[in-house]
Design an enzyme around this catalytic site. Sequence first.
Site, short mmCIF file in Angstrom:
data_model
loop_
_atom_site.label_atom_id
_atom_site.label_comp_id
_atom_site.label_asym_id
_atom_site.label_seq_id
_atom_site.Cartn_x
_atom_site.Cartn_y
_atom_site.Cartn_z
N TYR A 101 0.37 10.06 -4.65
CA TYR A 101 1.79 10.43 -4.66
C TYR A 101 2.44 10.50 -3.29
O TYR A 101 3.63 10.79 -3.21
CB TYR A 101 1.96 11.77 -5.39
N HIS B 74 7.02 4.87 -11.74
CA HIS B 74 5.90 5.74 -11.41
C HIS B 74 5.57 5.54 -9.94
O HIS B 74 5.46 4.40 -9.48
CB HIS B 74 4.67 5.41 -12.26
#
Length: 153
Positions: A27, A104
Amino acid sequence: MNVVRRRVEVMHGVNLDQLGRRDPTHYGTLTLAELERQISAAAEELDLGVRFFHTNHEGEFVEHLHRLAGLADAIVLNPGAWTHYSYAIRDALELTGLPAVEVHLSDVDAREPWRRQSVITELCLARVAGKGPEGYRDALERLRAELGFVGGA
Ligand code: DQA
């Protein structure tokens, strides 16, 4: 002439408020606020209006989708883990009737097998995964192309 910009709603789902604390290999290190600043800058360059929504509650995500018709022209959504199983969000997204792109941050197809499944992809114009914050710019560009460009103040 005063032209109203196209309005894109950027929706973040469960656990995305924890960016900055989550595994950086998937992330990155940006917080949600920093990510939103980058998205706003990209939207500005593309002459799109952008608004943000985040919740950790599935029902609130659904109700926000219910309210969007007439308030937004398109949606960028990253529902987090709900992507993989929430038919409630899938049905609410369908109800909006709005063009949408699924984003995403991580490369969901290269992670655990359960992350490869998305119940919203079939409703979206495109799915962008594994490109980090840049993926949101790609999504905005895709929607701008879809909506036709309307610029101005
Ligand atoms: C995510 C991927 C999901 O599998 C995960 O549950 C998330 C974030 C992403 O942005 O890569 O919370 O949607």
